[in-house]
Design an enzyme around this catalytic site. Sequence first.
Site, PDB file in Angstrom:
ATOM      1  N   GLY A  77       0.811  -1.219   0.000  1.00  9.68           N
ATOM      2  CA  GLY A  77       0.000   0.000   0.000  1.00  9.68           C
ATOM      3  C   GLY A  77       0.837   1.258   0.000  1.00  9.68           C
ATOM      4  O   GLY A  77       1.815   1.397  -0.744  1.00  9.68           O
ATOM      5  N   CYS A  78       0.478   2.188   0.861  1.00  7.14           N
ATOM      6  CA  CYS A  78       1.149   3.481   0.919  1.00  7.14           C
ATOM      7  C   CYS A  78       2.602   3.373   1.366  1.00  7.14           C
ATOM      8  O   CYS A  78       3.420   4.238   1.043  1.00  7.14           O
ATOM      9  CB  CYS A  78       0.394   4.424   1.855  1.00  7.14           C
ATOM     10  SG  CYS A  78      -1.280   4.816   1.305  1.00  7.14           S
ATOM     11  N   ALA A  79       2.934   2.336   2.109  1.00 12.48           N
ATOM     12  CA  ALA A  79       4.315   2.167   2.573  1.00 12.48           C
ATOM     13  C   ALA A  79       5.246   1.750   1.448  1.00 12.48           C
ATOM     14  O   ALA A  79       6.473   1.812   1.594  1.00 12.48           O
ATOM     15  CB  ALA A  79       4.374   1.128   3.692  1.00 12.48           C
ATOM     16  N   ALA A  80       4.681   1.335   0.319  1.00 13.36           N
ATOM     17  CA  ALA A  80       5.499   0.774  -0.750  1.00 13.36           C
ATOM     18  C   ALA A  80       6.435   1.792  -1.383  1.00 13.36           C
ATOM     19  O   ALA A  80       7.482   1.417  -1.918  1.00 13.36           O
ATOM     20  CB  ALA A  80       4.604   0.150  -1.819  1.00 13.36           C
TER      21      ALA A  80
END
Length: 290
Positions: A77-80
């Site tokens: 998700g956004c951490a990628a």
Amino acid sequence: MPAGARARNKIYDYEARSRIPAVVEEALRSASLAPHDVDAIVFVSCTGFTMPPPTSWMINELGFRNSTRQIPIAQLGCAAGGSAINRAHDFCRAYPGSHVLVVACEFCSLCYQPEDSDIGSLLSDGLFGDAVAAAVVRGDEASAGMRLEHNVSHLVPGTEDWIAYEVKNTGFHFRLDKRVPGTMSALAPTLRTFAREHGWDASSLDFYVIHAGGPRILDDLSRYLSVDAAAFQHSRATLTAYGNIASAVVLDALRRQFDDAPHEGATGLLAGFGPGITAEAVLGTWNNAR
């Protein structure tokens, strides 16, 4: 919006192939590299799925060597965005002199589900945006930018259901726990400890490139790190202009940092946060060499 997962994914594949080439070309040109100079491609996305991954198509169609390593990341998700930079950093440390292309492709609008009326869905519908972004991590110091020095990954225990997809015939249904906005209380101490282990102070760095999950995330991180809110101006600008564009946030905020380059040797932190709850962060110094 098409109701079926198949129709949504066909749009994802078509739009990705339509938009990636120009973004990749710009990133390589900015790094003074050609496709044959790239040793690995890290591709991140959480809004569509193809197998083989888009990296295979990129190698076949965009001039990369057949020996280019493929590193697709699909579920962070956004951490990628932070993870992609960290894995590129790891690759360059393992293979000195290598160059890694990072590509983030997010079409969050494909996750819009008009029948979902819970608070989490309504918040995500109003917050998320679409974006394709790319960057290059060079294994030398020949170009300007953030010189990556130390990276870390951290998972907050017991939070894996706080940000999640429920997969149905209609596609991905985003699930957001009400506790997510308060995650900085757990992650800020991790960032402090990470910096301190390397002799840095997370509260007194010269620049910050932070994933803007929402205004409260930035407000809380400013408070917990005792950092002036203005330090996150580029992350806020990305949020204002495009919304939360998932893994592409840190790449756009980093682009803005290039336009507002700090002094030579300035110390900084880049961090992405996402499902898990996961934090991916890297410390580095600014290089203005051309």
